[in-house]
Design a protein around this motif. Structure first.
Motif, PDB file in Angstrom:
ATOM      1  N   LEU A 193       0.821  -1.211   0.000  1.00 60.19           N
ATOM      2  CA  LEU A 193       0.000   0.000   0.000  1.00 60.19           C
ATOM      3  C   LEU A 193       0.854   1.260   0.000  1.00 60.19           C
ATOM      4  CD1 LEU A 193      -2.782  -0.951   2.565  1.00 60.19           C
ATOM      5  CD2 LEU A 193      -2.960  -0.866   0.074  1.00 60.19           C
ATOM      6  N   GLY A 194       1.952   1.206   0.650  1.00 64.37           N
ATOM      7  CA  GLY A 194       2.831   2.364   0.734  1.00 64.37           C
ATOM      8  C   GLY A 194       4.198   1.902   1.173  1.00 64.37           C
ATOM      9  N   GLU A 195       5.094   2.832   1.332  1.00 66.65           N
ATOM     10  CA  GLU A 195       6.447   2.480   1.734  1.00 66.65           C
ATOM     11  C   GLU A 195       6.424   1.790   3.095  1.00 66.65           C
ATOM     12  OE1 GLU A 195      10.617   4.689   2.767  1.00 66.65           O
ATOM     13  OE2 GLU A 195       9.282   5.636   1.327  1.00 66.65           O
ATOM     14  N   GLY A 196       6.777   0.522   3.096  1.00 66.52           N
ATOM     15  CA  GLY A 196       6.823  -0.233   4.336  1.00 66.52           C
ATOM     16  C   GLY A 196       5.472  -0.635   4.884  1.00 66.52           C
ATOM     17  N   ILE A 197       4.414  -0.577   4.059  1.00 71.34           N
ATOM     18  CA  ILE A 197       3.062  -0.929   4.514  1.00 71.34           C
ATOM     19  C   ILE A 197       2.454  -1.905   3.516  1.00 71.34           C
ATOM     20  CG2 ILE A 197       0.761  -0.102   5.119  1.00 71.34           C
ATOM     21  CD1 ILE A 197       2.076   2.662   5.630  1.00 71.34           C
ATOM     22  N   SER A 198       2.066  -3.082   4.020  1.00 69.23           N
ATOM     23  CA  SER A 198       1.427  -4.104   3.187  1.00 69.23           C
ATOM     24  C   SER A 198       0.120  -4.532   3.831  1.00 69.23           C
ATOM     25  CB  SER A 198       2.343  -5.317   3.033  1.00 69.23           C
ATOM     26  OG  SER A 198       3.553  -4.958   2.398  1.00 69.23           O
ATOM     27  N   VAL A 199      -0.719  -5.174   3.033  1.00 66.17           N
ATOM     28  CA  VAL A 199      -2.025  -5.619   3.503  1.00 66.17           C
ATOM     29  C   VAL A 199      -2.285  -7.033   3.010  1.00 66.17           C
ATOM     30  CG1 VAL A 199      -3.283  -4.647   1.540  1.00 66.17           C
ATOM     31  CG2 VAL A 199      -4.482  -4.990   3.707  1.00 66.17           C
ATOM     32  N   ARG A 200      -3.013  -7.794   3.818  1.00 69.18           N
ATOM     33  CA  ARG A 200      -3.427  -9.139   3.424  1.00 69.18           C
ATOM     34  C   ARG A 200      -4.686  -9.525   4.186  1.00 69.18           C
ATOM     35  NH1 ARG A 200      -0.572 -14.329   5.688  1.00 69.18           N
ATOM     36  NH2 ARG A 200      -2.741 -14.919   5.616  1.00 69.18           N
ATOM     37  N   ASN A 201      -5.164 -10.723   3.877  1.00 72.16           N
ATOM     38  CA  ASN A 201      -6.336 -11.251   4.562  1.00 72.16           C
ATOM     39  C   ASN A 201      -5.934 -11.809   5.933  1.00 72.16           C
ATOM     40  OD1 ASN A 201      -4.897 -13.426   3.520  1.00 72.16           O
ATOM     41  ND2 ASN A 201      -6.725 -14.593   3.063  1.00 72.16           N
ATOM     42  N   GLN A 202      -6.912 -12.379   6.625  1.00 72.79           N
ATOM     43  CA  GLN A 202      -6.749 -12.891   7.988  1.00 72.79           C
ATOM     44  C   GLN A 202      -5.495 -13.746   8.139  1.00 72.79           C
ATOM     45  OE1 GLN A 202      -8.857 -12.450  10.848  1.00 72.79           O
ATOM     46  NE2 GLN A 202      -7.078 -13.350  11.822  1.00 72.79           N
ATOM     47  N   ILE A 203      -4.773 -13.500   9.206  1.00 71.11           N
ATOM     48  CA  ILE A 203      -3.626 -14.336   9.534  1.00 71.11           C
ATOM     49  C   ILE A 203      -4.054 -15.393  10.546  1.00 71.11           C
ATOM     50  CG2 ILE A 203      -2.027 -12.442   9.080  1.00 71.11           C
ATOM     51  CD1 ILE A 203      -1.657 -12.248  12.178  1.00 71.11           C
ATOM     52  N   THR A 204      -3.198 -16.376  10.746  1.00 71.78           N
ATOM     53  CA  THR A 204      -3.410 -17.371  11.794  1.00 71.78           C
ATOM     54  C   THR A 204      -2.292 -17.202  12.810  1.00 71.78           C
ATOM     55  OG1 THR A 204      -2.046 -19.054  10.715  1.00 71.78           O
ATOM     56  CG2 THR A 204      -4.411 -19.008  10.141  1.00 71.78           C
ATOM     57  N   LEU A 205      -2.488 -17.756  13.975  1.00 72.71           N
ATOM     58  CA  LEU A 205      -1.436 -17.700  14.981  1.00 72.71           C
ATOM     59  C   LEU A 205      -0.190 -18.430  14.480  1.00 72.71           C
ATOM     60  CD1 LEU A 205      -3.507 -18.248  18.258  1.00 72.71           C
ATOM     61  CD2 LEU A 205      -2.717 -16.091  17.257  1.00 72.71           C
TER      62      LEU A 205
END
Length: 160
Positions: A13-25
């Motif tokens: 999304l931006g410098e040093g910023i990413s996005v994704r769906n739900q993570i798991t432990l």
């Protein structure tokens, strides 16, 4: 039973910023191995029975050496308070940062609104293109993004 599919890779999304769906432990150590330093959870607790709680994610993140923040905006329209809380969390975060929610959509949309408010932030077209390139929808936020950009303070000479 079909084998579990690997989640799609995070979108930038931006410098040093990413996005994704739900993570798991179980995915948190791998997230750390990928170089992320902070997780920001934008999914309200209790949306699904199989979703880890924010407290469990925070504990697992801490055990893995990651910082974490919990900024759960509601479904539907996003009020100013969670956007402001997210902006504070992202400003204080050690980068790179991984944002997540159930699908990544809410996280990308909150980022878009916060970016529109950030002094020196991207213009409306760049924000929209960035969210779309992350595979998320943003067209219904056009007016809110434009309003936030018009109201944002000017970047100071000391801003990044």
């Amino acid at each position: 039973m079909l084998p579990a599919r690997a989640p799609p890779p995070p979108a930038t999304l931006g410098e040093g910023i990413s996005v994704r769906n739900q993570i798991t432990l179980a995915s948190i150590p791998k997230i750390k191995e990928q170089g992320y330093r902070t997780l920001i959870d934008l999914r309200p607790d209790g949306e699904a029975p199989d979703q880890p709680t924010a407290a469990a994610v925070s504990a697992a993140a801490g055990a893995a050496g990651l910082k974490s923040a919990y900024v759960p905006p509601p479904h539907g329209d996003t009020p100013a308070a969670p956007v402001d809380a997210f902006a504070q969390a992202i400003a204080a975060a050690e980068k790179p940062v991984l944002l997540y929610c159930r699908s990544g959509n809410r996280a990308a949309r909150v980022w878009a609104l916060a970016e529109a408010s950030r002094p020196g932030g991207a213009d409306a077209a760049t924000i929209a293109d960035t969210v779309r390139s992350a595979g998320q929808k943003v067209d219904d936020l056009t007016a809110q993004i434009a309003t936030r950009i018009a109201q944002r303070p000017l970047a100071s000479a000391n801003a990044r």
